[in-house]
Design a protein around this motif. Structure first.
Motif, mmCIF file in Angstrom:
data_model
loop_
_atom_site.group_PDB
_atom_site.id
_atom_site.type_symbol
_atom_site.label_atom_id
_atom_site.label_comp_id
_atom_site.label_asym_id
_atom_site.label_seq_id
_atom_site.Cartn_x
_atom_site.Cartn_y
_atom_site.Cartn_z
ATOM 1 N N GLY A 53 14.506 15.811 -50.461
ATOM 2 C CA GLY A 53 13.344 14.943 -50.309
ATOM 3 C C GLY A 53 13.647 13.742 -49.438
ATOM 4 N N GLY A 54 14.877 13.233 -49.545
ATOM 5 C CA GLY A 54 15.299 12.131 -48.698
ATOM 6 C C GLY A 54 15.396 12.550 -47.244
ATOM 7 N N ILE A 55 15.857 13.778 -47.011
ATOM 8 C CA ILE A 55 15.932 14.302 -45.644
ATOM 9 C C ILE A 55 14.526 14.430 -45.056
ATOM 10 N N ASN A 56 13.611 15.026 -45.835
ATOM 11 C CA ASN A 56 12.230 15.149 -45.355
ATOM 12 C C ASN A 56 11.619 13.774 -45.065
ATOM 13 N N ALA A 57 11.862 12.834 -45.972
ATOM 14 C CA ALA A 57 11.318 11.483 -45.794
ATOM 15 C C ALA A 57 11.869 10.836 -44.525
#
Length: 366
Positions: A53-57
């Motif tokens: 999720g951090g990568i997507n964000a």
């Protein structure tokens, strides 16, 4: 002294937030959700996530192009492996792809230590099985890290876990010069053998070890602005079927551990809102008495002393959650390592599922 605005005042600072969970390859579902949100013209002031999720964000906030939706989808299609046959049934495909990843890794994300030069030591146990160095190069292909400081881009908040003290370590583009290492620091999931990352003397693991939905981190990072929050939940809350064996039991337990648990935070926020409104009303009464000269000298002095405390509580940390909108992934099959299935067919299906589910949620809001 001037009256403070109520929490419903139209001038109150407000922001729209996207919160993305960790979940390995299931992060492709978040890509689909974001595609739909973007198609509907929903813009975010803050994007926050942990692990995948951090990568997507980070890609949403720091996309190298002016089309973060396309950049995010390109990232996922670039990650997908094409070895596993798309003609296999869904569960068999998930099993084959996850076993392939376990043995051979993913050259765009992680490599097993037995394929990393100078890391193989037959006589000693490793503290991890997979090295995420390849992910750093991949992130640099898709993210312009300098643009994360651009005020026209969403504020980025990444969560990780400090191995040594067991506390969250948060990276915030408003204050930190975030680079690929900061993002990778939130992806080191030890139960899958993913390595930790060392930053500024801290050894950091996946933020999911503390919370897979970093909503509290967002509230703490931005305590003065009320929020409309979109949460993408990758792990189902409900499952009617009772596990039939140990693997299915582990799978269901994993889902429960990682599912969105922000309901309590929302309930607390609503209670706090009521308390703050009551304090505001009491404060306004005292202000009127103060301005009219109806308070005696001693009471005025007491009021002056508590006024800064009121301001700190009701204004400096007075943000409330106005609305929370959830998009929840549904499972067609129950498989413990579904989050390690990077096969192209599965990635495309997850993106499509995310798009459709987000459309359904938004249609109920219109």
């Amino acid at each position: 002294m001037q009256k403070l605005p109520t929490h419903d005042d139209k001038n109150l600072s407000f922001e729209t937030v996207l919160v993305l969970q960790g979940g390995g390859s299931l992060g492709a579902y978040e890509c689909g959700v974001y595609k739909t949100l973007d198609k509907h013209g929903i813009k975010f002031d803050v994007v926050a996530g942990t692990s995948i999720g951090g990568i997507n964000a980070a890609i949403i906030a720091g996309s190298k192009s002016d089309e973060p939706t396309k950049t995010l989808e390109d990232f996922w299609l670039n990650l997908a492996e094409t070895i596993t046959s798309p003609f296999l049934p869904e569960k068999e495909r998930a099993y084959a792809s996850s076993m392939y990843a376990a043995m051979w890794g993913n050259p765009k994300v992680f490599l097993p230590v037995w394929f990393v030069p100078h890391s193989f030591n037959f006589f000693n146990m490793w503290p991890y099985l997979y090295d995420v160095t390849p992910l750093k190069k991949t992130l640099e292909e898709f993210i312009d890290f300098k643009s994360l400081k651009n005020p026209s881009r969403p504020r980025l908040i990444i969560s990780s876990t400090d191995i040594q003290n067991g506390k969250p370590s948060i990276f915030d583009s408003k204050y930190d010069n975030i680079n690929a290492d900061h993002i990778i620091a939130g992806t080191g999931y030890p139960f899958y053998g993913i390595s930790w990352t060392k930053i500024n003397g801290k050894y950091l693991w996946d933020g999911t070890l503390l919370s897979n939905t970093p909503l509290a981190e967002v509230i703490h990072a931005s305590p003065t602005r009320s929020k409309k929050i979109y949460v993408v939940d990758l792990f189902p809350h409900h499952q009617e079927e009772i596990p039939k064996n140990m693997i299915e039991a582990w799978h269901r337990a994993r889902d429960i551990m990682f599912t969105d648990k922000t309901d309590q935070a929302v309930r607390v926020s609503k209670n706090i809102t009521q308390y703050l409104e009551l304090l505001k009303q009491m404060h306004d009464v005292l202000i009127e008495l103060f301005d009219s000269g109806k308070l005696d000298v001693v009471t005025k002095e007491k009021f002056k002393k508590i006024e800064p405390q009121y301001h700190k509580l009701a204004v400096e940390r007075g943000a409330v959650i106005k609305e929370i909108i959830r998009v929840e992934r549904k499972e067609r099959i129950h498989f413990l390592f579904e989050d390690a299935d990077f096969s192209l067919a599965t990635i495309k299906q997850l993106i499509t599922d995310g798009e459709k589910d987000a459309e359904k949620v938004l249609s109920t809001k219109s």
